[in-house]
Scaffold this motif. Sequence first.
Motif, mmCIF file in Angstrom:
data_model
loop_
_atom_site.group_PDB
_atom_site.id
_atom_site.type_symbol
_atom_site.label_atom_id
_atom_site.label_comp_id
_atom_site.label_asym_id
_atom_site.label_seq_id
_atom_site.Cartn_x
_atom_site.Cartn_y
_atom_site.Cartn_z
ATOM 1 N N MET A 164 43.379 36.022 34.789
ATOM 2 C CA MET A 164 44.316 35.950 33.665
ATOM 3 C C MET A 164 45.251 37.159 33.656
ATOM 4 O O MET A 164 46.461 37.045 33.448
ATOM 5 C CB MET A 164 43.551 35.883 32.359
ATOM 6 N N ARG A 165 44.651 38.329 33.984
ATOM 7 C CA ARG A 165 45.472 39.553 34.036
ATOM 8 C C ARG A 165 46.555 39.392 35.098
ATOM 9 O O ARG A 165 47.728 39.708 34.892
ATOM 10 C CB ARG A 165 44.573 40.772 34.358
ATOM 11 N N SER A 166 46.182 38.770 36.187
ATOM 12 C CA SER A 166 47.118 38.573 37.300
ATOM 13 C C SER A 166 48.254 37.655 36.865
ATOM 14 O O SER A 166 49.425 37.926 37.113
ATOM 15 C CB SER A 166 46.308 37.974 38.445
ATOM 16 N N MET A 167 47.920 36.586 36.161
ATOM 17 C CA MET A 167 48.984 35.653 35.704
ATOM 18 C C MET A 167 49.944 36.355 34.770
ATOM 19 O O MET A 167 51.166 36.206 34.881
ATOM 20 C CB MET A 167 48.351 34.451 35.000
ATOM 21 N N ARG A 168 49.369 37.163 33.841
ATOM 22 C CA ARG A 168 50.240 37.868 32.871
ATOM 23 C C ARG A 168 51.150 38.852 33.602
ATOM 24 O O ARG A 168 52.332 38.986 33.286
ATOM 25 C CB ARG A 168 49.385 38.595 31.833
ATOM 26 N N LYS A 169 50.633 39.456 34.663
ATOM 27 C CA LYS A 169 51.434 40.403 35.448
ATOM 28 C C LYS A 169 52.620 39.658 36.088
ATOM 29 O O LYS A 169 53.770 40.097 36.015
ATOM 30 C CB LYS A 169 50.555 41.041 36.550
ATOM 31 N N TYR A 170 52.380 38.463 36.626
ATOM 32 C CA TYR A 170 53.467 37.682 37.255
ATOM 33 C C TYR A 170 54.490 37.244 36.212
ATOM 34 O O TYR A 170 55.693 37.233 36.449
ATOM 35 C CB TYR A 170 52.896 36.469 37.993
ATOM 36 N N VAL A 171 53.980 36.872 35.027
ATOM 37 C CA VAL A 171 54.943 36.447 33.976
ATOM 38 C C VAL A 171 55.804 37.652 33.579
ATOM 39 O O VAL A 171 57.023 37.529 33.466
ATOM 40 C CB VAL A 171 54.177 35.869 32.758
ATOM 41 N N ARG A 172 55.154 38.829 33.443
ATOM 42 C CA ARG A 172 55.939 40.026 33.070
ATOM 43 C C ARG A 172 56.969 40.334 34.151
ATOM 44 O O ARG A 172 58.067 40.782 33.891
ATOM 45 C CB ARG A 172 55.010 41.239 32.876
ATOM 46 N N SER A 173 56.629 39.977 35.403
ATOM 47 C CA SER A 173 57.588 40.296 36.499
ATOM 48 C C SER A 173 58.724 39.276 36.537
ATOM 49 O O SER A 173 59.604 39.334 37.390
ATOM 50 C CB SER A 173 56.852 40.253 37.844
ATOM 51 N N GLY A 174 58.660 38.278 35.599
ATOM 52 C CA GLY A 174 59.798 37.343 35.524
ATOM 53 C C GLY A 174 59.510 35.956 36.045
ATOM 54 O O GLY A 174 60.325 35.047 35.940
ATOM 55 N N LEU A 175 58.310 35.708 36.564
ATOM 56 C CA LEU A 175 57.984 34.357 37.056
ATOM 57 C C LEU A 175 57.718 33.437 35.868
ATOM 58 O O LEU A 175 57.201 33.875 34.831
ATOM 59 C CB LEU A 175 56.718 34.395 37.940
ATOM 60 N N GLY A 176 58.014 32.157 36.026
ATOM 61 C CA GLY A 176 57.675 31.152 35.010
ATOM 62 C C GLY A 176 56.159 30.921 35.018
ATOM 63 O O GLY A 176 55.489 31.289 36.009
ATOM 64 N N PRO A 177 55.599 30.264 33.963
ATOM 65 C CA PRO A 177 54.143 30.066 33.896
ATOM 66 C C PRO A 177 53.592 29.270 35.080
ATOM 67 O O PRO A 177 52.533 29.584 35.597
ATOM 68 C CB PRO A 177 53.937 29.335 32.571
ATOM 69 N N GLU A 178 54.335 28.270 35.567
ATOM 70 C CA GLU A 178 53.815 27.444 36.672
ATOM 71 C C GLU A 178 53.716 28.275 37.951
ATOM 72 O O GLU A 178 52.712 28.212 38.670
ATOM 73 C CB GLU A 178 54.724 26.217 36.923
ATOM 74 N N ASP A 179 54.751 29.107 38.200
ATOM 75 C CA ASP A 179 54.712 29.933 39.419
ATOM 76 C C ASP A 179 53.644 31.008 39.284
ATOM 77 O O ASP A 179 52.936 31.330 40.247
ATOM 78 C CB ASP A 179 56.083 30.570 39.666
ATOM 79 N N ALA A 180 53.494 31.555 38.067
ATOM 80 C CA ALA A 180 52.457 32.585 37.853
ATOM 81 C C ALA A 180 51.081 31.959 38.096
ATOM 82 O O ALA A 180 50.197 32.556 38.712
ATOM 83 C CB ALA A 180 52.561 33.131 36.426
ATOM 84 N N TRP A 181 50.898 30.730 37.635
ATOM 85 C CA TRP A 181 49.637 29.999 37.861
ATOM 86 C C TRP A 181 49.410 29.838 39.367
ATOM 87 O O TRP A 181 48.362 30.170 39.903
ATOM 88 C CB TRP A 181 49.684 28.640 37.163
ATOM 89 N N ASN A 182 50.426 29.386 40.063
ATOM 90 C CA ASN A 182 50.278 29.125 41.498
ATOM 91 C C ASN A 182 49.948 30.415 42.246
ATOM 92 O O ASN A 182 49.067 30.452 43.104
ATOM 93 C CB ASN A 182 51.560 28.497 42.042
ATOM 94 N N MET A 183 50.642 31.508 41.869
ATOM 95 C CA MET A 183 50.411 32.792 42.554
ATOM 96 C C MET A 183 48.979 33.289 42.316
ATOM 97 O O MET A 183 48.391 33.949 43.155
ATOM 98 C CB MET A 183 51.404 33.848 42.034
ATOM 99 N N SER A 184 48.396 32.918 41.164
ATOM 100 C CA SER A 184 47.033 33.402 40.834
ATOM 101 C C SER A 184 45.969 32.387 41.191
ATOM 102 O O SER A 184 44.778 32.566 40.895
ATOM 103 C CB SER A 184 46.956 33.698 39.323
ATOM 104 N N SER A 185 46.368 31.257 41.838
ATOM 105 C CA SER A 185 45.416 30.135 41.966
ATOM 106 C C SER A 185 44.213 30.444 42.855
ATOM 107 O O SER A 185 43.134 29.893 42.644
ATOM 108 C CB SER A 185 46.143 28.888 42.466
ATOM 109 N N VAL A 186 44.324 31.359 43.809
ATOM 110 C CA VAL A 186 43.137 31.693 44.627
ATOM 111 C C VAL A 186 42.089 32.340 43.725
ATOM 112 O O VAL A 186 40.907 32.000 43.749
ATOM 113 C CB VAL A 186 43.522 32.627 45.792
#
Length: 615
Positions: free
Chosen positions: A500-522
């Motif tokens: 979850m921390r990883s997803m929030r980090k991606y969202v803060r970096s400007g990614l949309g929720p779907e891309d943040a989800w995909n980036m954290s999916s592993v």
Amino acid sequence: MSAKVNDDLLTERRKCEFNVEELTNYLDGGAQATQNRRKLEDKVLSTKGLFDEVPEEYLSHKEKYENAVRKAVVYYKAMKEAEDPNQTEQERANATYRSLLHAAVFKDNSPFSLHLAMFIPAILGQADEEQKKYWMKRASKMEIIGTYAQTELGHGTFIRGLETTATYDPKTEEFVLHSPTLTAYKWWPGSLAHTANYCVVMAHLYINGKSCGIQPFIVQFRDEETHQPLPGIKLGEIGAKLGFNTVNNGFLGFDQHRIPRNRMLMKNAQVLKDGTFKRSPNSKLTYGTMVYVRVVIVNGMANQLARAVTIAVRYSAVRRQSELKPDAGEPQILDYVTQQHKLFIGIASSHAFTLTAKWLTRMYQKVTADLEKGNLDELPELHAIACCLKAVTTTDTSVLVERSRTSCGGHGYMLSSNLPQIYGLVTAACTYEGENTVLMLQTARSLVKALEQAQSGKRLSPTMSYLSEKVSSRLKWDNSIDGIVKGFRRVAYGKVESAMRSMRKYVRSGLGPEDAWNMSSVQLVAASEYTSISEADIRQLQDTYEDLLGKIRPNAVGLVDAFDFRDQILNSTLGAYDGRVYERLMEEALKSPLNAEPVNQSFHKYLKPFMQGKL
Ligand SMILES: CCCCCCCC/C=C\CCCCCCCC(=O)SCCNC(=O)CCNC(=O)[C@H](O)C(C)(C)COP(=O)(O)OP(=O)(O)OC[C@H]1O[C@@H](n2cnc3c(N)ncnc32)[C@H](O)[C@@H]1OP(=O)(O)O
Ligand SMILES: Cc1cc2nc3c(=O)[nH]c(=O)nc-3n(C[C@H](O)[C@H](O)[C@H](O)COP(=O)(O)OP(=O)(O)OC[C@H]3O[C@@H](n4cnc5c(N)ncnc54)[C@H](O)[C@@H]3O)c2cc1C
């Protein structure tokens, strides 16, 4: 006179420190259930025509299928006749719960398996009362044979992307089924190619040009008399596979095929004569059959894994190889701790999966009963848990069955050991009924939502409650069962929190929720499974573990004997109760058609002229 039992196996059975029959009874759910199961197995397996004269591995692809249909007819008749009318439904279910009776007859699964595993459950779960009455009478008497046709050439996971259309025609009160593209062809359903004549089709419903989502339709696709495909239906077999080669998986394309309005299964959503669409209380109820099969698969894995470890442990008690100590003779390979490490986890996992399957089945029955009363509260949790347990048990079983095979050396690679076929059966389950990664991500979706709820102080469901326990960061570690469970809870909490921390980090970096989800999916998949615990604890656990292996060793054969699989169900040269491995390997080898003559015709046709430079 029964053949002499291998001396090593006799010694193993004498050494066993517990009552094997008691464990068998426990696994069956009581002595009566064991008796019922054995009685059923005695009756069915004494039926003539159930077994192969020539081992099926020496038949062609077509002969294998035809032979399997021959056996399926005999088998299902014998099962029907063996049913004890005085038994309750529950006693009957208990008698088959642990029995792998079908495995004695079909090494590679039955051409009727989808009829029982999905077609009937789909009618039970998706048909309204009137439809259920009509179709269950025909299906349970095997007057019709069905399958479940959802997956298409172009889509398996993404159900909302299915392309088969069902367009309602209010003038004729019919649905028009159509496959608009090649990728819309139904592709994979078992029994579809040449065996079944009906199927439950999952298709995209359109009324007056408006999408009404994926709905279930019961469709006849072959004539009941001639078995010819009906007009507007294209049918065929998808070809040879790693396993399941007698399940007759097929493809089906619709060309403007018309069916009456009452063929849409209307328990959850309805279409009235004038085309009015009455929505389901929850669109995911249409996915209900899959939830049911995922629950059944967990128990299926427990049984298949038990079968594989029975074969490998008995073989490991009989096989002697190498030298542990000079001049001490060749030891049983079961005395190598590495061999114990390979196999005992499989025994323990099978028991764990059996208990998990019982727990999950109770949860499924409770939630299904609630659904009947219109209470959908626990459906999301059941879905998340069923996804996780189906994915974890099929992945672990595939790994452990393959490990059972490789622990038997070259003889484990023989089809006559049956370990390759068991692997083929179980590894398929990592894909069917929801590809494992996809299911793990469904569970992760629920875990992330639960952690957010926990962090905002909301109460969580029992299975997710570990996320709200404020687990102290320096958990006092001990290797008691309770300590180990607490350790796992802490790891699990940490995995979800880190994803979850990883997803929030991606969202803060400007990614949309779907891309943040995909980036954290592993990380999200890992959060749904369990992984390693911190370094310092491993040493302590390792000592305990090796000590445990030594405690299990004298009971290993007893533990697999307690699964109580008869030789026909093991169907293995390596796993028979009497341990006569070498004689059986030779007996089976001599059945190869190649051994019918000392010189094969290819010598004179090809080899001799080639070796004499004449080709
Ligand atoms: C033989 C030896 C072995 C022994 C075994 C013995 C037993 C078997 C016996 C014999 C042999 C059997 C032979 C083979 C049988 C095989 C048959 C088949 O393969 S049939 C096809 C299976 N196909 C799938 O399973 C597709 C998987 N895909 C899906 O389920 C969906 O596409 C999914 C869930 C991935 C996405 O669905 P979305 O796109 O509609 O939903 P989204 O937009 O992701 O939203 C998810 C929301 O929906 C809920 N949801 C999704 N699915 C649900 C469900 N099923 N129930 C309840 N809620 C659900 C979730 O909880 C989530 O809820 P929020 O939005 O977070 O609140
Ligand atoms: C032996 C066998 C029997 C079967 N029997 C039937 C049957 O009787 N009836 C029936 O309808 N179907 C049946 N199926 C089909 C089965 O249900 C599908 O194969 C399964 O749902 C996976 O879909 P797919 O094959 O399209 O793979 P895909 O969905 O294309 O998956 C391919 C890869 O993409 C990845 N992927 C896909 N979506 C996502 C995502 N959202 N996030 C991350 N990764 C993703 C997957 O993890 C996987 O690695 C059977 C399959 C097998 C192997």
